[in-house]
Design an enzyme around this catalytic site. Structure first.
Site, short mmCIF file in Angstrom:
data_model
loop_
_atom_site.label_atom_id
_atom_site.label_comp_id
_atom_site.label_asym_id
_atom_site.label_seq_id
_atom_site.Cartn_x
_atom_site.Cartn_y
_atom_site.Cartn_z
N SER A 132 0.85 -1.19 0.00
CA SER A 132 0.00 0.00 0.00
C SER A 132 0.88 1.23 0.00
O SER A 132 2.03 1.19 0.47
CB SER A 132 -0.89 0.00 1.25
OG SER A 132 -1.57 1.23 1.39
N TYR A 145 -2.08 0.69 10.78
CA TYR A 145 -2.05 0.18 9.41
C TYR A 145 -0.76 0.57 8.70
O TYR A 145 -0.14 -0.26 8.03
CB TYR A 145 -3.26 0.71 8.64
CG TYR A 145 -3.37 0.17 7.24
CD1 TYR A 145 -3.45 -1.19 7.00
CD2 TYR A 145 -3.41 1.04 6.15
CE1 TYR A 145 -3.56 -1.69 5.70
CE2 TYR A 145 -3.53 0.56 4.85
CZ TYR A 145 -3.60 -0.81 4.64
OH TYR A 145 -3.70 -1.29 3.36
#
Length: 257
Positions: A132, A145
């Site tokens: 990501s 995250y």
């Protein structure tokens, strides 16, 4: 002639399902791995693949996946992952942080460890880790995250060093804003908040990332794409997104997958 074998984790929806379809279209027999049997069976039936129920955080499930794969594997796509919550670090939920690290990092390690011998034995293996842009930068509310995705990026780079000299390529694909049916909904727990993340923006879709995986896998065996960062045109960074003013969200975030 037997079709080359590919494994896609988290194949029951979103990027995983789209990637399974893309690889099947290119002639791979795809093993669709995921926690929800009904979802992976539906995808496997659609593409003529094989469904294996597998929670990547379970050593027993991963061992069973390796048994199904057998002695040789051409492609492994470590896609299983996810985000939970948007709490600041000082208000962080330890259980959510552990869960994100377990699936994004430890799960990727377990699956890769179990399937590495088959990838090496193929003579031309490819590992694609779906990371990501959250693994390349940070933003408020994303501590757990971003920490997990930064760790996954480090694992990917370390793995490439450790497999140097073996016939296995290692790639990270790092998406920005990708609108799928579940990612933001799972993270935020509210459909309105999930929709607000993408308001006023034309985000990426799962098929965009699947096409990137397909392209990486199709390169000649001597070509290793180390890293591919993919964002929608509207997203310059996690904190800078151009939105159509009338559709600006009341709350949400603009992070990556």
């Amino acid at each position: 002639m037997t079709s080359p074998l590919a494994v896609v984790t988290g194949a029951g929806s979103g990027i995983g399902a789209a990637t399974a379809r893309a690889l099947a279209a290119d002639g791979f027999h795809v093993i669709c791995a995921g926690r929800r049997a009904d979802r992976i069976e539906a995808v496997a039936d659609e593409i003529g693949g094989t469904a294996v129920r597998c929670d990547v955080t379970s050593a027993a499930d991963v061992a069973r996946l390796a048994d199904v794969v057998g002695p040789q594997l051409a492609v492994l796509v470590n896609n299983a992952g996810g985000a939970l919550g948007l709490d600041p670090v000082v208000d962080g939920d330890p259980d959510q942080w552990r869960a994100m690290y377990d699936v994004n990092v430890v799960g990727t390690m377990q699956v890769t460890k179990a399937l590495a011998p088959a990838l090496i034995a193929s003579g031309a293996g490819t590992i694609v880790n779906i990371g990501s842009t959250a693994g390349r930068t940070t933003y408020e509310g994303g501590g757990g995250y971003t920490a997990a995705k930064h760790a996954l990026a480090a694992v990917t780079e370390t793995l490439r060093l450790e497999l140097n000299g073996q016939p296995v390529r290692v790639t990270e694909i790092a998406p920005g804003m990708v609108k799928t049916e579940e990612f933001s909904l799972v993270r935020l727990g509210d459909p309105a908040k999930a929709d607000a993340v993408y308001a006023g923006v034309e985000p990426l879709v799962a098929e965009d990332i699947a096409e990137a995986v397909r392209w990486v896998v199709a390169r000649p065996p001597h070509v290793d794409i180390d890293l591919m960062v993919i964002k929608p045109l509207a997203q310059a960074a996690a904190h800078k997104v151009s939105r159509r003013p009338s559709n600006a969200p009341e709350e949400g975030h603009s992070s990556g997958r």
